[in-house]
Design a protein around this motif. Sequence first.
Motif, mmCIF file in Angstrom:
data_model
loop_
_atom_site.group_PDB
_atom_site.id
_atom_site.type_symbol
_atom_site.label_atom_id
_atom_site.label_comp_id
_atom_site.label_asym_id
_atom_site.label_seq_id
_atom_site.Cartn_x
_atom_site.Cartn_y
_atom_site.Cartn_z
ATOM 1 N N GLN A 163 -125.255 26.713 5.359
ATOM 2 C CA GLN A 163 -124.654 26.960 6.652
ATOM 3 C C GLN A 163 -123.837 28.231 6.434
ATOM 4 N N GLU A 164 -124.251 29.323 7.047
ATOM 5 C CA GLU A 164 -123.617 30.624 6.819
ATOM 6 C C GLU A 164 -122.098 30.561 6.961
ATOM 7 N N LYS A 165 -121.616 29.841 7.955
ATOM 8 C CA LYS A 165 -120.185 29.742 8.202
ATOM 9 C C LYS A 165 -119.462 29.174 6.976
ATOM 10 N N LEU A 166 -120.062 28.193 6.343
ATOM 11 C CA LEU A 166 -119.464 27.563 5.171
ATOM 12 C C LEU A 166 -119.276 28.578 4.056
ATOM 13 N N ILE A 167 -120.291 29.409 3.802
ATOM 14 C CA ILE A 167 -120.210 30.411 2.735
ATOM 15 C C ILE A 167 -119.086 31.397 3.015
ATOM 16 N N ARG A 168 -118.975 31.864 4.239
ATOM 17 C CA ARG A 168 -117.968 32.863 4.574
ATOM 18 C C ARG A 168 -116.552 32.316 4.428
ATOM 19 N N ASN A 169 -116.370 31.015 4.572
ATOM 20 C CA ASN A 169 -115.038 30.428 4.517
ATOM 21 C C ASN A 169 -114.579 30.048 3.109
ATOM 22 N N VAL A 170 -115.390 30.291 2.107
ATOM 23 C CA VAL A 170 -115.013 29.980 0.735
ATOM 24 C C VAL A 170 -114.348 31.213 0.120
ATOM 25 N N HIS A 171 -113.099 31.070 -0.288
ATOM 26 C CA HIS A 171 -112.380 32.165 -0.924
ATOM 27 C C HIS A 171 -112.770 32.255 -2.390
ATOM 28 N N LYS A 172 -112.723 33.454 -2.952
ATOM 29 C CA LYS A 172 -113.142 33.656 -4.341
ATOM 30 C C LYS A 172 -112.423 32.720 -5.305
ATOM 31 N N LYS A 173 -111.138 32.526 -5.128
ATOM 32 C CA LYS A 173 -110.390 31.682 -6.063
ATOM 33 C C LYS A 173 -110.790 30.210 -5.955
ATOM 34 N N ASP A 174 -111.363 29.841 -4.826
ATOM 35 C CA ASP A 174 -111.770 28.459 -4.628
ATOM 36 C C ASP A 174 -113.219 28.204 -5.015
ATOM 37 N N ILE A 175 -113.952 29.249 -5.390
ATOM 38 C CA ILE A 175 -115.383 29.086 -5.668
ATOM 39 C C ILE A 175 -115.609 28.069 -6.781
ATOM 40 N N ARG A 176 -114.873 28.161 -7.846
ATOM 41 C CA ARG A 176 -115.080 27.225 -8.962
ATOM 42 C C ARG A 176 -114.832 25.784 -8.537
ATOM 43 N N LYS A 177 -113.813 25.570 -7.728
ATOM 44 C CA LYS A 177 -113.506 24.223 -7.251
ATOM 45 C C LYS A 177 -114.512 23.751 -6.204
ATOM 46 N N SER A 178 -115.189 24.691 -5.571
ATOM 47 C CA SER A 178 -116.085 24.365 -4.456
ATOM 48 C C SER A 178 -117.545 24.266 -4.854
ATOM 49 N N THR A 179 -117.849 24.538 -6.117
ATOM 50 C CA THR A 179 -119.247 24.547 -6.542
ATOM 51 C C THR A 179 -119.506 23.520 -7.631
ATOM 52 N N ALA A 180 -120.763 23.165 -7.751
ATOM 53 C CA ALA A 180 -121.214 22.310 -8.849
ATOM 54 C C ALA A 180 -122.538 22.887 -9.337
ATOM 55 N N MET A 181 -122.779 22.778 -10.622
ATOM 56 C CA MET A 181 -123.942 23.397 -11.253
ATOM 57 C C MET A 181 -124.886 22.333 -11.793
ATOM 58 N N VAL A 182 -126.178 22.550 -11.565
ATOM 59 C CA VAL A 182 -127.216 21.711 -12.152
ATOM 60 C C VAL A 182 -128.021 22.622 -13.077
ATOM 61 N N PHE A 183 -128.002 22.313 -14.360
ATOM 62 C CA PHE A 183 -128.632 23.147 -15.374
ATOM 63 C C PHE A 183 -130.091 22.761 -15.590
ATOM 64 N N GLN A 184 -130.877 23.708 -16.073
ATOM 65 C CA GLN A 184 -132.299 23.427 -16.291
ATOM 66 C C GLN A 184 -132.525 22.419 -17.406
#
Length: 189
Positions: free
Chosen positions: A10-31
């Motif tokens: 959802q484009e709006k969601l991406i725009r509302n994420v601040h750089k400092k919050d990216i780590r708290k807002s993301t989760a990673m799935v590794f290969q």
Amino acid sequence: MDLTVIYRSQEKLIRNVHKKDIRKSTAMVFQNFNLFKKKTVLENITEGLIIVKRIDKENASRIGIEVLEKVGLKDKWKAYPSTLSGGQQQRVAIGRALALNPKIMLFDEPTSALDPELVGEVLDLIEELTLEHMTMIIVTHEMGFAKDVADKVIFVDNGDILEIGKPEEVFGSPKNIRAKKFLGRFRRS
């Protein structure tokens, strides 16, 4: 190496994420799953909740069981990763990421370490997440999957972005010669 990044959000969601919050807002799935071998499936799911989010063990376990049900592995909560198939391990890894309730999920070639017959179960789960409007950035070689589920496709070769656009644009009429040659075999599907 040719990689396609599929992006669904959802484009709006991406725009509302601040750089400092990216780590708290993301989760990673590794290969390669990166599961804790000496922890059960449930413990793998709840570890981040307990350590990072500081959720008590009882609530973390409740969330973990809910997530395991969502990824189709509720009956495996006591199992250890070594007893699971590759597809099941990857679904646990996806569940671990989902448990954190991220705004954005990052997938690094989630099917590359799987036997061909297990690829479908992981792709089906990711496709279910698209129906829930989960924001995802996926690096994949699964061109048909990228074409079917992405909102945007980015074709990358040797670190350079060669194509970016809607799947029908990138797959239907790529402008870059390298991308055109590579993607040409997938336009018929």
